[in-house]
Scaffold this motif. Structure first.
Motif, short mmCIF file in Angstrom:
data_model
loop_
_atom_site.label_atom_id
_atom_site.label_comp_id
_atom_site.label_asym_id
_atom_site.label_seq_id
_atom_site.Cartn_x
_atom_site.Cartn_y
_atom_site.Cartn_z
N ALA A 27 39.20 38.94 32.40
CA ALA A 27 38.97 37.47 33.47
C ALA A 27 40.56 37.66 34.46
CB ALA A 27 39.18 36.43 32.73
N LEU A 28 41.55 38.00 34.06
CA LEU A 28 42.67 38.39 34.69
C LEU A 28 42.64 39.50 35.83
CD1 LEU A 28 45.48 37.90 32.11
CD2 LEU A 28 45.19 36.44 34.13
N SER A 29 41.73 40.63 35.26
CA SER A 29 41.64 41.56 36.27
C SER A 29 40.69 41.42 37.52
CB SER A 29 40.86 42.57 35.49
OG SER A 29 42.05 43.24 34.74
N LYS A 30 39.53 40.35 37.44
CA LYS A 30 38.76 40.16 38.22
C LYS A 30 38.54 38.50 38.26
CE LYS A 30 36.11 43.91 36.45
NZ LYS A 30 34.88 44.41 35.59
N PRO A 31 39.54 37.85 38.89
CA PRO A 31 39.36 36.23 39.23
C PRO A 31 38.31 35.95 40.10
CG PRO A 31 41.42 37.33 40.39
CD PRO A 31 40.63 38.51 39.36
N THR A 32 37.83 35.08 39.84
CA THR A 32 36.71 34.54 40.71
C THR A 32 37.04 33.30 41.60
OG1 THR A 32 35.88 32.93 38.94
CG2 THR A 32 34.78 35.06 39.13
N SER A 33 36.38 33.18 42.50
CA SER A 33 36.32 32.13 43.61
C SER A 33 36.16 30.69 42.92
CB SER A 33 35.71 32.27 44.91
OG SER A 33 36.18 33.23 45.63
N PRO A 34 36.85 29.60 43.20
CA PRO A 34 36.46 28.34 42.84
C PRO A 34 34.99 27.96 42.91
CG PRO A 34 38.31 28.03 44.23
CD PRO A 34 37.91 29.70 44.22
N GLU A 35 34.17 27.41 41.99
CA GLU A 35 32.94 26.69 42.23
C GLU A 35 32.95 26.01 43.46
OE1 GLU A 35 30.86 25.91 38.65
OE2 GLU A 35 31.61 27.24 37.64
#
Length: 127
Positions: free
Chosen positions: A49-57
């Motif tokens: 999760a730290l390696s591939k953060p996602t944009s806010p929903e």
């Protein structure tokens, strides 16, 4: 004779989550610490999760609604009246709301809002 059919059910589950807010530098440092260790399971999922953060929903769009006599109704949603007859609401123009017992295609197909409301209480039909 036995019969079977598929059914969709909605279940509400409450869970507690922890939201960790890190600066980019803090996230990088934590990735390095976790990445240097031999990890598996949940700790590895944190690393991913730290390696591939996602944009806010994006929030869900607000339902189109209108208010009548202090009650809010949803446009495009089926309601049933006191006799269990179906009603729908649509908006034409800026603020004219028409109602009908079938699909409403234009202003002339609908009934006046006062007429529809004479059959209250209206109950929203949920799938």
């Amino acid at each position: 004779m036995a019969t079977a059919q598929y059914e969709t059910r909605t279940r509400t589950v409450e869970e507690t989550v922890v939201i960790l807010t890190l600066t980019e530098d803090e996230a990088r440092a934590l990735r390095e610490v976790i990445g240097e260790a031999t990890v598996s399971g949940m700790v590895y999922r944190v690393y991913e999760a730290l390696s591939k953060p996602t944009s806010p929903e994006q929030p869900a769009p607000a339902a189109e609604t209108f208010e009548y006599d202090g009650v809010t109704y949803d446009l495009g949603v089926r309601y049933t009246d006191k006799d269990n007859d179906p009603w729908y609401f649509v908006q034409f123009g800026n603020d004219v709301v028409g109602g009908g017992s079938a699909e409403i295609r234009d202003v002339d197909d609908g009934c006046s809002l006062d007429y529809v409301m004479s059959y209250r209480p209206l109950t929203k039909v949920t799938p």
